[in-house]
Design a protein around this motif. Sequence first.
Motif, PDB file in Angstrom:
ATOM      1  N   PRO A   1       0.843  -1.194   0.000  1.00 19.27           N
ATOM      2  CA  PRO A   1       0.000   0.000   0.000  1.00 19.27           C
ATOM      3  C   PRO A   1       0.883   1.250   0.000  1.00 19.27           C
ATOM      4  O   PRO A   1       1.898   1.288   0.698  1.00 19.27           O
ATOM      5  CB  PRO A   1      -0.803  -0.122   1.300  1.00 19.27           C
TER       6      PRO A   1
ATOM      7  N   ASP B   1      -3.993   3.560   5.669  1.00 23.83           N
ATOM      8  CA  ASP B   1      -5.426   3.368   5.496  1.00 23.83           C
ATOM      9  C   ASP B   1      -6.182   4.313   6.432  1.00 23.83           C
ATOM     10  O   ASP B   1      -5.585   5.001   7.271  1.00 23.83           O
ATOM     11  CB  ASP B   1      -5.818   1.907   5.728  1.00 23.83           C
ATOM     12  N   ASP B   2      -7.494   4.368   6.285  1.00 24.77           N
ATOM     13  CA  ASP B   2      -8.312   5.293   7.072  1.00 24.77           C
ATOM     14  C   ASP B   2      -8.215   5.027   8.574  1.00 24.77           C
ATOM     15  O   ASP B   2      -8.181   5.964   9.372  1.00 24.77           O
ATOM     16  CB  ASP B   2      -9.779   5.232   6.632  1.00 24.77           C
TER      17      ASP B   2
END
Length: 165
Positions: free
Chosen positions: A88, A92-93
């Motif tokens: 990634p 991430d959130d």
Amino acid sequence: MKLIFQACLFVVIAASAFAADEAARQKATDFAARAVMSNMFEMEAAKIEAAKGAAEDAKQFAADMLKDHGRAGPILADAAKEEGVQLPPALDDEHKKKLEALQQSDRENFDQAYLSTQVTAHEEAVSLFADYSQSGPDGALKRASQKILPDLRMHLTRIKGLTSK
């Protein structure tokens, strides 16, 4: 008839091998994504502590995290590349929200908030790396997990010591 049976047997064996390879690849992909996410989070949290923290022991821990996790990132990236695993590119959130909450902690409780996030983050990281180093498929990512795990365990011991003061 015998030839048809052998051909069917070959297809079943090949399909089983493909399924096992796919399961190993998925496990490697999941580990790499979680490991890199954890590493990025710990570095970003350390940057916030370095900028906003007041307690010298917490600031020193953050400085050490930047150094140690700065070394771990390329080890993970190289291992993932060797295994053809895509990482990634950003947090991430869930991890972004944790950083936002840390960023918004009041000055009085900031260092304790940072240290608390690090206890949880390192407990999760040690668990993740220990599991993969024992039961992950052989390859570069498994070797990387085995190389990084001792530092993570040391970080966890150290952070627990800091939070028990």
